[in-house]
Design a protein around this motif. Structure first.
Motif, PDB file in Angstrom:
ATOM      1  N   ARG A 144       0.848  -1.186   0.000  1.00  0.00           N
ATOM      2  CA  ARG A 144       0.000   0.000   0.000  1.00  0.00           C
ATOM      3  C   ARG A 144       0.884   1.237   0.000  1.00  0.00           C
ATOM      4  N   ALA A 145       0.369   2.316  -0.550  1.00  0.00           N
ATOM      5  CA  ALA A 145       1.125   3.563  -0.617  1.00  0.00           C
ATOM      6  C   ALA A 145       0.156   4.727  -0.583  1.00  0.00           C
ATOM      7  N   MET A 146       0.596   5.845  -0.035  1.00  0.00           N
ATOM      8  CA  MET A 146      -0.264   7.026   0.092  1.00  0.00           C
ATOM      9  C   MET A 146       0.006   7.999  -1.049  1.00  0.00           C
ATOM     10  N   THR A 147      -1.051   8.594  -1.570  1.00  0.00           N
ATOM     11  CA  THR A 147      -0.891   9.612  -2.604  1.00  0.00           C
ATOM     12  C   THR A 147      -0.332  10.892  -1.979  1.00  0.00           C
ATOM     13  N   GLY A 148       0.641  11.465  -2.674  1.00  0.00           N
ATOM     14  CA  GLY A 148       1.224  12.713  -2.215  1.00  0.00           C
ATOM     15  C   GLY A 148       0.454  13.915  -2.736  1.00  0.00           C
ATOM     16  N   GLY A 149       1.073  15.075  -2.636  1.00  0.00           N
ATOM     17  CA  GLY A 149       0.410  16.301  -3.075  1.00  0.00           C
ATOM     18  C   GLY A 149       0.103  16.308  -4.556  1.00  0.00           C
ATOM     19  N   ALA A 150       0.858  15.520  -5.323  1.00  0.00           N
ATOM     20  CA  ALA A 150       0.613  15.432  -6.759  1.00  0.00           C
ATOM     21  C   ALA A 150      -0.376  14.328  -7.102  1.00  0.00           C
ATOM     22  N   GLY A 151      -1.020  13.751  -6.073  1.00  0.00           N
ATOM     23  CA  GLY A 151      -2.004  12.702  -6.307  1.00  0.00           C
ATOM     24  C   GLY A 151      -1.411  11.378  -6.714  1.00  0.00           C
ATOM     25  N   ARG A 152      -0.099  11.239  -6.590  1.00  0.00           N
ATOM     26  CA  ARG A 152       0.601  10.057  -7.096  1.00  0.00           C
ATOM     27  C   ARG A 152       1.091   9.183  -5.947  1.00  0.00           C
ATOM     28  N   ALA A 153       0.925   7.871  -6.111  1.00  0.00           N
ATOM     29  CA  ALA A 153       1.418   6.898  -5.143  1.00  0.00           C
ATOM     30  C   ALA A 153       2.401   5.975  -5.827  1.00  0.00           C
ATOM     31  N   LEU A 154       3.499   5.652  -5.132  1.00  0.00           N
ATOM     32  CA  LEU A 154       4.554   4.812  -5.677  1.00  0.00           C
ATOM     33  C   LEU A 154       4.762   3.609  -4.770  1.00  0.00           C
ATOM     34  N   LEU A 155       4.897   2.439  -5.382  1.00  0.00           N
ATOM     35  CA  LEU A 155       5.159   1.227  -4.625  1.00  0.00           C
ATOM     36  C   LEU A 155       6.278   0.441  -5.298  1.00  0.00           C
ATOM     37  N   SER A 156       7.338   0.163  -4.556  1.00  0.00           N
ATOM     38  CA  SER A 156       8.466  -0.592  -5.078  1.00  0.00           C
ATOM     39  C   SER A 156       8.253  -2.081  -4.814  1.00  0.00           C
TER      40      SER A 156
END
Length: 261
Positions: A58-70
């Motif tokens: 799981r990953a949280m969206t940042g201010g740019a609305g984007r979430a990243l998961l490695s």
């Protein structure tokens, strides 16, 4: 735009990617407000990434609305990661697919322009998706789908499009509906150098097995032939362009697929 429950209706977009087995790759998703004219980015929401019944993370969206998961993929082949929104007090959104191609670098990769497989006469500037339109997308040629299935047996397929990100969920549904072989859909930025830059990036990442592609325009063909890759003009448009030297102009889709033996 608010839902009947008072929540903001969101639009999830999962971006397709390619990876080598056992090597770390970053999955990317965005959460936007699904407005009529504007699409503000929605930060501070938790997204879930699943492959089948397995939660990858799981990953949280940042201010740019984007979430990243490695992640480190293990299973070779073209698959789908489903991105979903965790329980939220303020946003609701449908799940979104994100294509993940895990491919051996020794197997050939063939690029396929989605517009090239459409059964229509090409009109300049016409792209498959009419932005956020309810109009039905043109179907691919039956012969093109069959040829791609044959090609898929001996090469990884990567689909390319000049569409914007808002059309990506619809393009995933379109390829699924018409039973095109699985493969990631990569968005190209506008401009004549977009493909050249993408080829350079893939080369730097070690993808030296991109053999060439089935193209729609002379510009696309040139980007391939300039880098010593094979450019095959889609039979639907082969007679409508002034093609660069060395462009292959097959008489039908079966011949087009067989260029990558």
């Amino acid at each position: 735009m608010a839902s009947s429950e008072g929540k903001t209706r969101g639009l999830l977009i999962g971006y397709d990617t390619i990876a080598a087995p056992g090597q770390r790759v970053t999955l990317v998703a965005e959460l936007l407000e699904d407005g009529l004219l504007t699409h503000p980015l929605l930060g501070g929401e938790v997204l879930l990434f699943k492959e089948g019944s397995q939660l990858l993370g799981r990953a949280m969206t940042g201010g740019a609305g984007r979430a990243l998961l490695s992640v480190v993929p293990r299973h070779v082949g073209a698959g789908t990661v489903v991105v979903g929104l965790a329980a939220s007090r303020r946003v609701t959104a449908s799940d979104a697919p994100a294509g993940l191609l895990v491919g051996h670098r020794r197997r050939a990769i063939v690029l396929v322009w989605l517009n090239a497989v459409v059964a229509r006469s090409r009109s300049p500037g016409l792209e498959i998706p009419l932005p956020r339109s309810s109009a039905q997308r043109p179907a691919p040629e039956a012969a093109a789908v069959q040829a791609l299935k044959e090609l898929d047996r001996r090469a990884h397929l990567i689909y390319l499009t000049g569409s914007g990100r808002l059309e990506l969920p619809e393009l995933h549904a379109w390829t699924e509906k018409h039973r095109l072989p699985r493969g990631p859909i990569i968005l190209l930025r506008p401009g004549p150098m977009s493909l050249a830059r993408e080829l350079e990036r893939w080369q730097r990442e070690g993808w030296t097995n991109i053999r060439g592609g089935i193209v729609e325009t002379a510009e696309e063909a040139k980007a391939l032939t300039d880098t010593k890759r094979k450019a095959v003009a889609a039979p639907t448009v082969a007679a409508q362009e002034k093609w660069p030297e060395n462009t292959v102009r097959p008489k039908d889709w079966l011949e087009a697929a067989r260029q990558f033996r």
